[in-house]
Design an enzyme around this catalytic site. Structure first.
Site, PDB file in Angstrom:
ATOM      1  N   SER A 127       3.196  41.793  29.647  1.00 50.75           N
ATOM      2  CA  SER A 127       4.285  40.854  29.376  1.00 50.75           C
ATOM      3  C   SER A 127       5.467  41.568  28.744  1.00 50.75           C
ATOM      4  O   SER A 127       5.298  42.538  28.006  1.00 50.75           O
ATOM      5  CB  SER A 127       3.778  39.763  28.420  1.00 50.75           C
ATOM      6  OG  SER A 127       4.852  39.003  27.921  1.00 50.75           O
ATOM      7  N   TYR A 152      -0.605  37.202  19.963  1.00 52.99           N
ATOM      8  CA  TYR A 152      -0.723  37.193  21.435  1.00 52.99           C
ATOM      9  C   TYR A 152       0.010  38.412  22.011  1.00 52.99           C
ATOM     10  O   TYR A 152      -0.564  39.184  22.775  1.00 52.99           O
ATOM     11  CB  TYR A 152      -0.136  35.913  22.030  1.00 52.99           C
ATOM     12  CG  TYR A 152       0.267  36.101  23.475  1.00 52.99           C
ATOM     13  CD1 TYR A 152       1.604  36.293  23.828  1.00 52.99           C
ATOM     14  CD2 TYR A 152      -0.688  36.155  24.477  1.00 52.99           C
ATOM     15  CE1 TYR A 152       1.966  36.526  25.144  1.00 52.99           C
ATOM     16  CE2 TYR A 152      -0.342  36.381  25.802  1.00 52.99           C
ATOM     17  CZ  TYR A 152       0.998  36.574  26.121  1.00 52.99           C
ATOM     18  OH  TYR A 152       1.354  36.810  27.420  1.00 52.99           O
ATOM     19  N   LYS A 156      -1.297  42.080  24.089  1.00 54.10           N
ATOM     20  CA  LYS A 156      -0.790  42.663  25.340  1.00 54.10           C
ATOM     21  C   LYS A 156      -0.461  44.139  25.115  1.00 54.10           C
ATOM     22  O   LYS A 156      -0.801  45.007  25.932  1.00 54.10           O
ATOM     23  CB  LYS A 156       0.468  41.920  25.806  1.00 54.10           C
ATOM     24  CG  LYS A 156       0.205  40.549  26.376  1.00 54.10           C
ATOM     25  CD  LYS A 156      -0.716  40.613  27.604  1.00 54.10           C
ATOM     26  CE  LYS A 156      -0.975  39.241  28.186  1.00 54.10           C
ATOM     27  NZ  LYS A 156      -1.961  39.262  29.290  1.00 54.10           N
TER      28      LYS A 156
END
Ligand code: WQD
Length: 342
Positions: A127, A152, A156
């Protein structure tokens, strides 16, 4: 004999669209998903689109024994696309340990099985969140990653490092990390799309649910940013264009066209659009007037980010094709079908 691709998280938003494009390209697909954030009816809708129902196994990939049992039973896998992860930015701040366990252990289990069962190829769903707020725009793959804004986003970034370091240690592995900007829209059939659980955190599903009368007015999080109209800027990419990039990446690995064993590509349109431009685009595409209110900025938001897509365009031979209005109309058509609105 068709090659077989394992798609983890394949009943999810981007995963399901990628399964459709893989099947369209002639691949056999196996989906593993724990259905924690998607419904099993997605399998029927994929079959309605492509005529083929993918093999499906339901379990969580952070379960080491179940993951090994799966790979031991399915030794015909040629490559893996790994989407399965918890992905709600706000939720990750509340329950970080769930996010670190689920997102990191899943990838580690997959890599262990790739080594044990000799599956060299993996495409990883990353991302643009790994860039944080870039100092220079647009963002290239060489733009330094920054501390993530959320657990989060950190999963990644750490997963990219796990993949990079594993590939460096085990030369039999080859992998590509795809850094998505903001995926939006739905398949033109309106049979698959984005269906967030609860109140949508992301802009476009909130817009379509507000337009469908399920939500009140849209809250625009801030109009005092240093942008053309003060609202924050993102690079919104059509989910079908994004799905097609995964097929290109998988074929790159299977045909050994990769230039290095670990590669990273930005997947965006190369154009930054503000929240208010998206609102106006939705109104123009659908003829629906959206009610919205400017409120305070949302904690953790970056001000502006969009991709330099030169490397993906030139090296992958892939380019996002669908424009904003076509994409927003596809999101609206999906919402109308789900809510049975004429
Ligand atoms: C876009 C813009 C909001 C909702 C996140 C993750 C990213 C990826 C996509 C998973 C921002 C504004 C939003 C609303 C608003 N997630 N907004 N009102 O935050 O750019 O990216 O989701 O893979 O990793 O970080 O996407 O759609 O939440 O927000 O004004 O009701 O819309 O402030 O400027 P974001 P988003």
């Amino acid at each position: 004999m068709a090659q077989t691709i394992l798609v983890t998280g394949g009943t999810g938003y981007i995963g399901s669209h990628t399964v459709v494009e893989l099947q369209n390209a002639g691949f056999e697909v196996i989906i593993v998903d724990d259905l924690s954030n998607s419904g099993i009816d997605v399998l029927d809708n994929i079959e309605k689109i492509t005529g083929k129902k993918p093999q499906f196994e339901q379990f969580n990939l952070a379960d080491t024994q179940k993951t090994d049992d799966f790979f031991n039973k399915n030794q015909n896998i040629d490559a893996i696309i790994h989407f399965a992860a918890s992905k709600a930015v706000g939720e990750s701040v509340q329950i970080p340990l769930h996010y670190y366990r689920n997102n990191l252990v899943s990838l580690i289990n997959i890599l262990d099985c790739q080594l044990k069962y000799e599956i060299p190829n993996i495409v990883f769903s990353s991302s643009c969140t790994v860039y944080g707020q870039p100092d220079v725009l647009p963002v290239t793959e060489q733009t330094p990653r920054k501390d993530a804004e959320s657990p989060y986003g950190n999963t990644k970034r750490v997963n990219e490092d796990i993949l990079r370091d594993s590939i460096a240690a085990y030369p039999q592995l080859k992998g590509i990390a795809l850094r998505y900007f903001n995926p939006i829209g739905a398949h033109p059939s309106a049979l698959i799309g984005e269906l967030p659980l609860g109140v949508p955190q992301n802009l476009v599903p909130f817009i379509t649910q507000s337009a469908a009368g399920l939500r009140g007015e849209l809250k625009v999080f801030g109009n005092d940013y240093d942008t053309t109209d003060g609202s924050a800027v993102r690079d919104y990419i059509n989910v079908v264009d994004l799905a097609k990039a995964h097929v290109v990446a998988i074929e790159r690995l299977l045909k050994e066209k990769n230039k290095a064993n670990y590669e990273v590509f930005n997947l965006g349109t190369g154009e930054g659009l503000s929240v208010l431009q998206v609102v106006k685009g939705f109104e123009k595409a659908t003829g629906i007037k959206l009610n919205y209110k400017i409120v305070d900025r949302r904690a953790g938001d970056v001000e502006k980010i969009w991709a330099d897509t030169t490397y993906a365009n030139d090296e992958l031979g892939w380019k996002a094709e669908k424009g904003l209005e076509e994409t927003l109309l596809s999101a609206w058509n999906w919402e109308k079908r789900v809510r049975e609105i004429e």
